[in-house]
Motif scaffolding. Structure first.
Motif, PDB file in Angstrom:
ATOM      1  N   ASN A  83     -44.516 108.906 -44.801  1.00  0.00           N
ATOM      2  CA  ASN A  83     -45.863 108.533 -45.245  1.00  0.00           C
ATOM      3  C   ASN A  83     -46.504 107.532 -44.279  1.00  0.00           C
ATOM      4  O   ASN A  83     -46.057 106.381 -44.179  1.00  0.00           O
ATOM      5  CB  ASN A  83     -45.813 107.938 -46.655  1.00  0.00           C
ATOM      6  CG  ASN A  83     -47.186 107.892 -47.312  1.00  0.00           C
ATOM      7  OD1 ASN A  83     -48.212 107.823 -46.645  1.00  0.00           O
ATOM      8  ND2 ASN A  83     -47.199 107.938 -48.630  1.00  0.00           N
ATOM      9  N   LEU A  84     -47.545 107.971 -43.586  1.00  0.00           N
ATOM     10  CA  LEU A  84     -48.257 107.101 -42.663  1.00  0.00           C
ATOM     11  C   LEU A  84     -49.589 106.617 -43.234  1.00  0.00           C
ATOM     12  O   LEU A  84     -50.355 105.947 -42.529  1.00  0.00           O
ATOM     13  CB  LEU A  84     -48.531 107.848 -41.343  1.00  0.00           C
ATOM     14  CG  LEU A  84     -47.319 108.344 -40.557  1.00  0.00           C
ATOM     15  CD1 LEU A  84     -47.779 109.116 -39.320  1.00  0.00           C
ATOM     16  CD2 LEU A  84     -46.412 107.197 -40.150  1.00  0.00           C
ATOM     17  N   LYS A  85     -49.871 106.929 -44.496  1.00  0.00           N
ATOM     18  CA  LYS A  85     -51.197 106.676 -45.039  1.00  0.00           C
ATOM     19  C   LYS A  85     -51.257 105.602 -46.120  1.00  0.00           C
ATOM     20  O   LYS A  85     -52.350 105.127 -46.440  1.00  0.00           O
ATOM     21  CB  LYS A  85     -51.767 107.978 -45.627  1.00  0.00           C
ATOM     22  CG  LYS A  85     -51.989 109.080 -44.603  1.00  0.00           C
ATOM     23  CD  LYS A  85     -52.540 110.334 -45.276  1.00  0.00           C
ATOM     24  CE  LYS A  85     -52.789 111.444 -44.253  1.00  0.00           C
ATOM     25  NZ  LYS A  85     -53.315 112.678 -44.897  1.00  0.00           N
ATOM     26  N   ASP A  86     -50.130 105.219 -46.693  1.00  0.00           N
ATOM     27  CA  ASP A  86     -50.192 104.335 -47.867  1.00  0.00           C
ATOM     28  C   ASP A  86     -50.110 102.851 -47.536  1.00  0.00           C
ATOM     29  O   ASP A  86     -50.068 102.010 -48.430  1.00  0.00           O
ATOM     30  CB  ASP A  86     -49.093 104.708 -48.865  1.00  0.00           C
ATOM     31  CG  ASP A  86     -47.686 104.363 -48.367  1.00  0.00           C
ATOM     32  OD1 ASP A  86     -47.542 104.063 -47.159  1.00  0.00           O
ATOM     33  OD2 ASP A  86     -46.737 104.395 -49.173  1.00  0.00           O
ATOM     34  N   GLY A  87     -50.101 102.482 -46.235  1.00  0.00           N
ATOM     35  CA  GLY A  87     -50.071 101.074 -45.843  1.00  0.00           C
ATOM     36  C   GLY A  87     -48.690 100.470 -45.758  1.00  0.00           C
ATOM     37  O   GLY A  87     -48.548  99.299 -45.388  1.00  0.00           O
ATOM     38  N   SER A  88     -47.647 101.251 -46.083  1.00  0.00           N
ATOM     39  CA  SER A  88     -46.285 100.716 -45.998  1.00  0.00           C
ATOM     40  C   SER A  88     -45.822 100.628 -44.551  1.00  0.00           C
ATOM     41  O   SER A  88     -44.942  99.838 -44.223  1.00  0.00           O
ATOM     42  CB  SER A  88     -45.318 101.578 -46.809  1.00  0.00           C
ATOM     43  OG  SER A  88     -45.314 102.914 -46.329  1.00  0.00           O
ATOM     44  N   ILE A  89     -46.405 101.448 -43.667  1.00  0.00           N
ATOM     45  CA  ILE A  89     -46.113 101.376 -42.230  1.00  0.00           C
ATOM     46  C   ILE A  89     -47.341 100.800 -41.542  1.00  0.00           C
ATOM     47  O   ILE A  89     -48.410 101.411 -41.522  1.00  0.00           O
ATOM     48  CB  ILE A  89     -45.764 102.756 -41.659  1.00  0.00           C
ATOM     49  CG1 ILE A  89     -44.459 103.268 -42.276  1.00  0.00           C
ATOM     50  CG2 ILE A  89     -45.642 102.692 -40.134  1.00  0.00           C
ATOM     51  CD1 ILE A  89     -44.059 104.656 -41.814  1.00  0.00           C
ATOM     52  N   ARG A  90     -47.188  99.617 -40.974  1.00  0.00           N
ATOM     53  CA  ARG A  90     -48.293  98.933 -40.302  1.00  0.00           C
ATOM     54  C   ARG A  90     -47.978  98.627 -38.842  1.00  0.00           C
ATOM     55  O   ARG A  90     -48.796  98.831 -37.972  1.00  0.00           O
ATOM     56  CB  ARG A  90     -48.624  97.641 -41.062  1.00  0.00           C
ATOM     57  CG  ARG A  90     -49.492  96.642 -40.319  1.00  0.00           C
ATOM     58  CD  ARG A  90     -50.856  97.188 -39.956  1.00  0.00           C
ATOM     59  NE  ARG A  90     -51.642  96.179 -39.229  1.00  0.00           N
ATOM     60  CZ  ARG A  90     -52.819  96.411 -38.677  1.00  0.00           C
ATOM     61  NH1 ARG A  90     -53.378  97.599 -38.763  1.00  0.00           N
ATOM     62  NH2 ARG A  90     -53.445  95.440 -38.032  1.00  0.00           N
ATOM     63  N   THR A  91     -46.759  98.140 -38.549  1.00  0.00           N
ATOM     64  CA  THR A  91     -46.408  97.786 -37.171  1.00  0.00           C
ATOM     65  C   THR A  91     -45.420  98.806 -36.609  1.00  0.00           C
ATOM     66  O   THR A  91     -44.495  99.237 -37.295  1.00  0.00           O
ATOM     67  CB  THR A  91     -45.791  96.381 -37.096  1.00  0.00           C
ATOM     68  OG1 THR A  91     -44.675  96.307 -37.993  1.00  0.00           O
ATOM     69  CG2 THR A  91     -46.819  95.327 -37.484  1.00  0.00           C
ATOM     70  N   ALA A  92     -45.614  99.181 -35.351  1.00  0.00           N
ATOM     71  CA  ALA A  92     -44.753 100.160 -34.699  1.00  0.00           C
ATOM     72  C   ALA A  92     -44.465  99.700 -33.278  1.00  0.00           C
ATOM     73  O   ALA A  92     -45.202  98.894 -32.705  1.00  0.00           O
ATOM     74  CB  ALA A  92     -45.411 101.539 -34.691  1.00  0.00           C
ATOM     75  N   VAL A  93     -43.377 100.212 -32.714  1.00  0.00           N
ATOM     76  CA  VAL A  93     -43.046  99.940 -31.316  1.00  0.00           C
ATOM     77  C   VAL A  93     -42.748 101.266 -30.639  1.00  0.00           C
ATOM     78  O   VAL A  93     -42.062 102.121 -31.188  1.00  0.00           O
ATOM     79  CB  VAL A  93     -41.849  98.958 -31.185  1.00  0.00           C
ATOM     80  CG1 VAL A  93     -40.586  99.509 -31.828  1.00  0.00           C
ATOM     81  CG2 VAL A  93     -41.599  98.581 -29.726  1.00  0.00           C
ATOM     82  N   ASP A  94     -43.337 101.455 -29.454  1.00  0.00           N
ATOM     83  CA  ASP A  94     -43.146 102.683 -28.684  1.00  0.00           C
ATOM     84  C   ASP A  94     -42.399 102.327 -27.413  1.00  0.00           C
ATOM     85  O   ASP A  94     -42.922 101.624 -26.542  1.00  0.00           O
ATOM     86  CB  ASP A  94     -44.498 103.312 -28.359  1.00  0.00           C
ATOM     87  CG  ASP A  94     -44.372 104.736 -27.820  1.00  0.00           C
ATOM     88  OD1 ASP A  94     -43.258 105.288 -27.871  1.00  0.00           O
ATOM     89  OD2 ASP A  94     -45.388 105.297 -27.364  1.00  0.00           O
ATOM     90  N   THR A  95     -41.156 102.794 -27.306  1.00  0.00           N
ATOM     91  CA  THR A  95     -40.306 102.490 -26.151  1.00  0.00           C
ATOM     92  C   THR A  95     -40.521 103.538 -25.066  1.00  0.00           C
ATOM     93  O   THR A  95     -40.355 104.724 -25.311  1.00  0.00           O
ATOM     94  CB  THR A  95     -38.828 102.465 -26.571  1.00  0.00           C
ATOM     95  OG1 THR A  95     -38.502 103.704 -27.207  1.00  0.00           O
ATOM     96  CG2 THR A  95     -38.559 101.353 -27.559  1.00  0.00           C
ATOM     97  N   GLY A  96     -40.879 103.098 -23.859  1.00  0.00           N
ATOM     98  CA  GLY A  96     -41.170 104.041 -22.783  1.00  0.00           C
ATOM     99  C   GLY A  96     -42.432 104.806 -23.087  1.00  0.00           C
ATOM    100  O   GLY A  96     -42.454 106.027 -23.228  1.00  0.00           O
ATOM    101  N   CYS A  97     -43.557 104.080 -23.167  1.00  0.00           N
ATOM    102  CA  CYS A  97     -44.772 104.577 -23.821  1.00  0.00           C
ATOM    103  C   CYS A  97     -45.658 105.460 -22.967  1.00  0.00           C
ATOM    104  O   CYS A  97     -46.621 106.030 -23.476  1.00  0.00           O
ATOM    105  CB  CYS A  97     -45.594 103.388 -24.305  1.00  0.00           C
ATOM    106  SG  CYS A  97     -46.183 102.314 -22.960  1.00  0.00           S
ATOM    107  N   GLY A  98     -45.405 105.571 -21.639  1.00  0.00           N
ATOM    108  CA  GLY A  98     -46.350 106.295 -20.792  1.00  0.00           C
ATOM    109  C   GLY A  98     -47.688 105.575 -20.767  1.00  0.00           C
ATOM    110  O   GLY A  98     -47.750 104.362 -20.572  1.00  0.00           O
ATOM    111  N   VAL A  99     -48.785 106.301 -21.001  1.00  0.00           N
ATOM    112  CA  VAL A  99     -50.114 105.679 -21.027  1.00  0.00           C
ATOM    113  C   VAL A  99     -50.517 105.311 -22.461  1.00  0.00           C
ATOM    114  O   VAL A  99     -51.684 105.075 -22.754  1.00  0.00           O
ATOM    115  CB  VAL A  99     -51.180 106.588 -20.379  1.00  0.00           C
ATOM    116  CG1 VAL A  99     -50.900 106.742 -18.892  1.00  0.00           C
ATOM    117  CG2 VAL A  99     -51.243 107.953 -21.064  1.00  0.00           C
ATOM    118  N   ALA A 100     -49.538 105.270 -23.360  1.00  0.00           N
ATOM    119  CA  ALA A 100     -49.684 104.748 -24.733  1.00  0.00           C
ATOM    120  C   ALA A 100     -50.607 105.577 -25.617  1.00  0.00           C
ATOM    121  O   ALA A 100     -51.278 105.038 -26.503  1.00  0.00           O
ATOM    122  CB  ALA A 100     -50.138 103.286 -24.705  1.00  0.00           C
ATOM    123  N   SER A 101     -50.609 106.892 -25.437  1.00  0.00           N
ATOM    124  CA  SER A 101     -51.454 107.730 -26.294  1.00  0.00           C
ATOM    125  C   SER A 101     -50.982 107.723 -27.743  1.00  0.00           C
ATOM    126  O   SER A 101     -51.791 107.807 -28.671  1.00  0.00           O
ATOM    127  CB  SER A 101     -51.502 109.164 -25.756  1.00  0.00           C
ATOM    128  OG  SER A 101     -52.287 109.225 -24.582  1.00  0.00           O
TER     129      SER A 101
END
Length: 633
Positions: A232-250
Motif C-alpha cells: 500500500n503506497l496510498k494510505d500514508g503508512s509509507i512516507r520515507t524511502a531510500v533508493d540505493t544506486g539511484c541512477g538519475v533518481a526517476s
C-alpha cells in the motif's frame, strides 16, 4: 493620553521618527523627573545584569540549545558593517533563466579584506571528498575508493567554484522533473549508454528525462504502480524511502506525486553526473556508496528501501550490506529488489550469466534475509519484496548470536565501520508492539510527537518543547518571507539545505510549499536526525569542517540556525539565497566571509524586534561563470 501611532515593522524599511506621549510634552517638576531618571537607570543596569547571567533573548527553538560549537570555526574576528533596516534591499529574483552570462568575472559585492579568487574552469564540478584523482590512492576492494576521502589540510582548495559557461537557472518544478539545461550539466555520456532504457535524452539545448530505468524502460510511473499493487503506497503508512544506486533518481522523482519522500544516492563513478542530474531535476539525492562504512542516516529511518539493478552484491561480505539496510529500515518496513537475480529464469541469457550462478546468488540473499528475521512478502514478475519484523521478540532465540552488542549506538553513522551483526531494535513486551514506537500516518506524522522524543531518547527535548519548536518555526518562516518575498513565490526555490536542522522545524514549516529540504544534523551536535525522520522528513549527518557529498550548484537556498561556522558556498546555485541566524557578533564575522565570496548580504533584525542580540543574515550568491570556451575535466 493620546494614542501612539506605530508603523508596521519591516527589516528593509526606514525606522520611523520617534513620537512621544503627551506626558513628556508638559513641564515636569524636579521630583518627578528624578524618579523617572532613577527608574530608567535601574531598568538599564538590571537588563545588563540579566543578559550577563544568561537571561533575556527572544524565543529559542528546542534544537538551538542542543548545538555545541564546531571546533573548526574560523578564529579571525574583524568588524563589518551591519546594515540598518533603512539600508539597500537585496534582490532575490533570478536574472539568468533564459541566457547564459559569464566571461569569468564575478559580479560586484562589497569590498572585503579577505578575497576568495575564482577557481580554474576545470573545478566546475569539483567534489572535494569524492575527487576522482584522489580516490585512486585507495583500495578498489569493496569500492572503498568510491567512499568519502576528503583532502588533507594542505590540499584544501580555497577558491570560488565557477558555474559552466552558459549556465541558466534550472527549470521550475514540476517541469524540472522532466527537463534540465544542457549547459548546466554538459555531459551526453548517459544519453548514449542508457538510450534503450529511457533514462535521459538530449534535445537541442536541454536534456529530457522520460522516467525510464534499467528495470523499468516503460517508465517509473508504471513501475511504481506495479509496486503499489503489492504493498500500500496510498494510505500514508509509507512516507520515507531510500533508493540505493539511484541512477538519475526517476524512482524518487515519481514517488513525490504520491507524497513519498525518497533519499536517492549513487557513487560518483563511470555513470557521469547521475546524482548531479537528479538534483538538477529538483529531486533529493546525494553522492554515496554502500561499501565499508555505514550510510549517513540514523537507524529506523525509512519505511521502504529499493534497489533496481543497483549492482550492490547483497549476498557478499557476510551479508553486511543487507544488514545495513536492516539498520536504516523501520520496523515493518519493506525492501524491494528488482533486477539480478530476481526472475533469473527469464533473463539469465540477457544478463550473460549462468542459471546456476544466478540461482546461487538468490539463495544466498534469501538466507541473509532469513537471518535478519525478514519474511518474504511477495515475488511477482520482476519484483521481489521482503518485510522487516515489527520487533525482535519472535527471532531473538534463533538469531541471538548474530545480534550486535547491546551497547552499540545504532544511530552513529559518520565514518562508522560496517559490522557483521544485526542491529538491535528497542525492546517490547508484546509481539504486536512496534519497536521504538508506532508512527502516525502521513500527514499527521509531521506534527505528531516523534517516538524518540516521547520515549525520552533525546536529552533536553520533551513533547512540550517539540510543540513549541514547531510553532516557533512557523513564526520564523513567516518572517523570512517578509524579508525575502521570493520564498513565497512558487518555483523560485526548489532544493533547500538546512545546515543545522535540529528537530526539522524549518522544513516542517515549508512543507506546503513546492520545495524539499535536506535536513542536516552536524555530528558535533545532539543527534536529533532520528526524530527528523520520524516526522516524515529526510536528512543526513555532516561534519561541516568537511565538504558535503554533493555537486556544486545543487541547492537554491541555504539555511543555518546557530551554526558557528560558514561553509564556503560551493553547493549554492548562482543567485541562490542564504539565511543565517545567529548572535550578532557571529553574523558580523560571517558577513566578512560572504563579502569575500562576492555575495550581496545584509544583516537584519530578529523577528521579535531590534533589541534581540540574535539577528539574521540574508545573502544572495552572485551570478558568474567560467569564461566561454573553457573545458570541464
Amino acid at each position: 493620553m493620546a494614542a501612539v501611532s506605530i508603523s508596521p515593522y519591516h527589516p528593509t524599511s526606514k525606522p520611523p521618527k520617534p513620537t512621544f506621549p503627551a506626558l513628556f510634552s508638559q513641564r515636569l517638576n524636579p521630583y518627578t523627573f528624578g524618579a523617572v531618571l532613577l527608574l530608567c537607570f535601574s531598568s538599564y543596569f538590571l537588563g545588563v545584569w540579566h543578559h550577563g547571567h544568561g537571561g533575556g533573548g527572544g524565543a529559542t527553538s528546542a534544537a538551538t540549545n542542543l548545538v555545541s560549537i564546531i571546533p573548526c570555526a574560523p578564529a579571525t574576528t574583524t568588524a563589518a558593517q551591519i546594515n540598518t533596516p533603512g539600508g539597500k534591499a537585496l534582490d532575490f529574483t533570478t536574472h539568468h533563466a533564459a541566457k547564459g552570462g559569464g566571461g569569468g568575472t564575478a559580479a560586484g559585492g562589497p569590498t572585503a579584506k579577505r578575497n576568495f579568487p575564482p577557481c580554474a574552469s576545470n573545478f566546475s564540478e569539483y567534489t572535494p571528498c569524492e575527487d576522482r584523482i584522489r580516490s585512486l590512492r585507495f583500495k578498489r576492494d569493496r569500492l572503498i575508493y568510491r567512499e568519502r576521502h576528503c583532502p588533507a589540510k594542505e590540499e584544501i582548495v580555497k577558491c570560488r567554484v565557477p558555474a559552466p559557461f552558459g549556465y541558466r537557472n534550472p527549470f521550475t518544478w514540476p517541469a524540472s522533473r522532466d527537463y534540465a539545461w544542457f549547459a548546466n550539466v554538459p555531459h551526453k555520456h548517459l544519453t548514449v549508454e542508457k538510450a534503450v532504457q529511457n533514462w535521459i535524452s538530449y534535445e537541442g539545448d536541454r536534456f529530457r528525462f522520460p522516467g525510464g530505468g534499467t528495470m523499468f524502460p516503460d517508465g517509473a510511473d508504471k513501475y511504481i504502480d506495479d509496486v503499489g499493487k503489492l504493498i500500500n503506497l496510498k494510505d500514508g503508512s509509507i512516507r520515507t524511502a531510500v533508493d540505493t544506486g539511484c541512477g538519475v533518481a526517476s524512482w524518487g522523482a515519481y514517488l513525490l506525486s504520491r507524497n513519498i519522500l525518497t533519499m536517492s544516492f549513487a557513487p560518483r563513478d563511470t555513470h557521469e553526473a547521475q546524482v548531479q542530474f537528479a538534483l538538477e531535476r529538483g529531486v533529493p539525492a546525494m553522492i554515496g556508496v554502500l561499501a565499508s562504512k555505514r550510510l549517513p542516516y540514523p537507524s529506523r529511518a525509512f519505511d521502504m528501501a529499493h534497489c533496481s539493478r543497483c549492482l550492490i552484491p547483497w549476498a557478499e561480505s557476510e551479508g553486511q550490506y543487507l544488514m545495513e539496510v536492516d539498520r536504516i529500515l523501520r520496523p515493518g518496513g519493506y525492501w524491494i529488489l528488482s533486477g539480478p537475480p530476481i526472475r533469473w529464469k527469464k533473463y539469465w541469457k540477457g544478463w550473460e550469466r549462468s542459471q546456476e550462478d544466478l540461482k546461487s546468488e538468490q539463495d544466498k540473499i534469501e538466507a541473509v534475509a532469513k537471518s535478519l528475521c525478514w519474511k518474504k512478502y511477495v515475488e511477482k514478475g520482476d519484483i521481489a519484496i521482503w518485510q522487516k519484523p515489527l520487533n525482535h521478540l519472535g527471532c531473538s532465540k534463533s538469531s541471538r548470536g548474530n545480534f550486535c552488542p547491546a551497547a552499540q549506538d545504532a544511530d552513529k553513522a559518520w565514518y562508522t565501520k560496517l559490522e557483521t551483526c544485526v542491529t538491535n531494535l528497542p525492546e517490547v513486551s508484546e509481539e504486536e508492539q512496534v519497536a521504538g514506537g508506532k508512527l502516525a500516518k502521513w500527514p499527521q506524522r509531521l506534527t505528531s510527537v516523534p517516538p524518540r522524543i516521547s520515549r525520552g531518547a533525546i536529552k533536553g527535548v520533551t513533547a512540550e518543547s517539540f510543540q513549541k519548536d514547531t510553532q516557533l518555526w512557523k513564526k520564523r518562516v513567516a518572517y523570512y518571507k517578509t524579508v525575502n518575498n521570493q520564498l513565497d513565490h512558487a518555483g523560485r526555490y526548489r532544493n533547500l539545505l538546512d545546515m543545522n536542522a535540529g528537530l526539522g522545524g524549518f522544513a516542517a514549516a515549508m512543507v506546503k510549499d513546492p520545495v524539499w529540504v535536506m535536513n542536516v544534523v552536524p555530528v558535533h551536535s545532539t543527534n536529533t536526525l532520528g526524530a527528523v525522520y520520524e516526522r516524515g522528513l529526510i536528512g543526513t549527518y555532516q561534519n561541516w569542517c568537511e565538504a558535503m557529498s554533493t555537486y556544486p550548484r545543487t541547492y537554491d537556498l541555504l539555511h543555518a540556525d546557530r551554526l558557528f561556522t560558514l561553509y564556503d558556498g560551493r553547493v549554492l546555485r548562482p543567485e541562490g539565497g542564504v539565511i543565517l541566524r545567529d548572535d550578532v557578533d557571529m553574523l558580523v564575522k560571517m558577513k566578512k566571509i560572504t563579502d569575500g565570496l562576492k555575495w550581496e548580504s545584509k544583516i537584519v533584525d530578529h523577528e521579535d524586534g531590534p533589541y534581540e542580540r540574535e539577528k539574521l543574515l540574508f545573502a544572495v550568491k552572485s551570478y558568474w561563470t567560467a569564461p566561454a570556451g573553457s573545458q570541464l575535466s
